[in-house]
Design a protein around this motif. Structure first.
Motif, mmCIF file in Angstrom:
data_model
loop_
_atom_site.group_PDB
_atom_site.id
_atom_site.type_symbol
_atom_site.label_atom_id
_atom_site.label_comp_id
_atom_site.label_asym_id
_atom_site.label_seq_id
_atom_site.Cartn_x
_atom_site.Cartn_y
_atom_site.Cartn_z
ATOM 1 N N GLU A 133 1.035 -1.196 -0.119
ATOM 2 C CA GLU A 133 -0.022 -0.114 -0.085
ATOM 3 C C GLU A 133 0.792 1.109 -0.123
ATOM 4 N N VAL A 134 2.066 1.114 0.802
ATOM 5 C CA VAL A 134 2.770 2.384 0.761
ATOM 6 C C VAL A 134 3.568 2.396 -0.994
ATOM 7 N N LYS A 135 3.845 1.415 -1.534
ATOM 8 C CA LYS A 135 4.095 1.460 -2.687
ATOM 9 C C LYS A 135 3.492 1.889 -3.610
ATOM 10 N N TYR A 136 1.957 1.619 -3.435
ATOM 11 C CA TYR A 136 0.847 2.289 -4.347
ATOM 12 C C TYR A 136 0.968 3.712 -4.385
ATOM 13 N N VAL A 137 0.986 4.199 -3.007
ATOM 14 C CA VAL A 137 0.926 5.659 -3.055
ATOM 15 C C VAL A 137 2.317 6.424 -3.760
ATOM 16 N N GLY A 138 3.476 5.818 -3.462
ATOM 17 C CA GLY A 138 4.395 6.323 -4.142
ATOM 18 C C GLY A 138 4.407 6.366 -5.699
ATOM 19 N N ARG A 139 3.932 5.142 -6.197
ATOM 20 C CA ARG A 139 3.950 4.918 -7.559
ATOM 21 C C ARG A 139 2.699 5.779 -8.285
ATOM 22 N N LYS A 140 1.764 5.785 -7.557
ATOM 23 C CA LYS A 140 0.608 6.671 -8.143
ATOM 24 C C LYS A 140 1.024 8.159 -8.049
ATOM 25 N N THR A 141 1.368 8.580 -7.043
ATOM 26 C CA THR A 141 1.953 9.924 -6.982
ATOM 27 C C THR A 141 2.799 10.274 -8.161
ATOM 28 N N ALA A 142 3.786 9.280 -8.117
ATOM 29 C CA ALA A 142 4.952 9.704 -9.131
ATOM 30 C C ALA A 142 4.341 9.548 -10.636
ATOM 31 N N GLY A 143 3.444 8.923 -10.801
ATOM 32 C CA GLY A 143 2.588 8.741 -12.310
ATOM 33 C C GLY A 143 1.807 9.912 -12.504
ATOM 34 N N ILE A 144 0.976 10.472 -11.609
ATOM 35 C CA ILE A 144 0.332 11.569 -11.847
ATOM 36 C C ILE A 144 1.235 12.768 -11.991
#
Length: 222
Positions: A133-144
């Motif tokens: 879930e932490v990775k999800y936040v990081g990746r989604k933030t980076a993608g956006i």
């Protein structure tokens, strides 16, 4: 200073950012020749490690993409990069010491990213978020940030290409520090991408991760 290349540079950087962000968010990107040099293109699917509640899980960023993105960013000529290249490096006692200012700048940047990343990740872990879930936040933030920020960069680049006088606009701040000495198009561009879009990405990703965390917690308790 003789040839204003801000427009073309912003456009190319924005294009690369948007491609990287699109890959992270949607799993699609334009393949570059670097694929061949790094062992060929490997096909990835969105089926692996998919988190429930979301149609398109942000994808892991391949090493080859970080190399390409970092290489392009390394050719930028912002204020600090220009000082390193044209002021600090030439003052070194020999050509063997010339890479040291850039190396120290890179190491310092990396250390701060590690520290800030650890604080951000640790705060999420303190809220009982799982590693995925932490990775999800990081990746989604980076993608956006990359995708929408890249679009903004590219549009501003095109605007400067067709209306170069816009790039000459600036309001002096009186601060004798590069990048802070004036409010200009470059300053506003960075603030809008890193500040506005980046903050939006963090908030949006965090809210989605909270929903995922609650769903995963209720499923495990059941």
């Amino acid at each position: 200073m003789k040839y204003n290349l801000d427009g073309p540079v912003y456009f190319v950087v924005g294009l690369v950012m948007a491609i990287a962000g699109s890959y992270i968010l949607r799993g699609k990107y334009i393949h570059l020749p670097i694929d061949v040099l790094l062992g060929g293109h490997q096909h990835h699917t969105n089926e692996a490690k998919r988190i429930p509640l979301h149609e398109a899980h942000p994808r892991e960023v391949p090493i080859k993409m970080t190399i390409v993105h970092g290489l392009i960013a390394g050719f930028g000529f912002g204020a600090y990069a220009s000082i390193i290249t044209f002021v600090l490096a030439p003052q070194m006692p020999s050509i063997w010491y010339a890479p040291l200012p850039g190396l120290m700048f890179g190491i310092g940047t990396m250390i701060m990213q590690i520290i800030l990343g650890a604080i951000f990740g640790g705060s999420l872990r303190a809220r009982k978020f799982t590693e995925e879930e932490v990775k999800y936040v990081g990746r989604k933030t980076a993608g956006i940030t990359l995708y929408y920020g890249g679009i903004v960069f590219a549009l501003v680049g095109l605007l400067i290409i067709f209306l170069p006088q816009i790039d000459a606009w600036a309001i002096s701040t009186g601060i004798p520090i590069p990048n802070l000495d004036a409010i200009d198009i470059g300053f506003l561009l960075v603030i809008s991408v890193v500040g506005v879009i980046g903050l939006y990405g963090i908030i949006k990703s965090y809210k989605e991760a909270v929903k995922i965390h609650r769903l995963n917690s209720s499923t495990s308790n059941a």
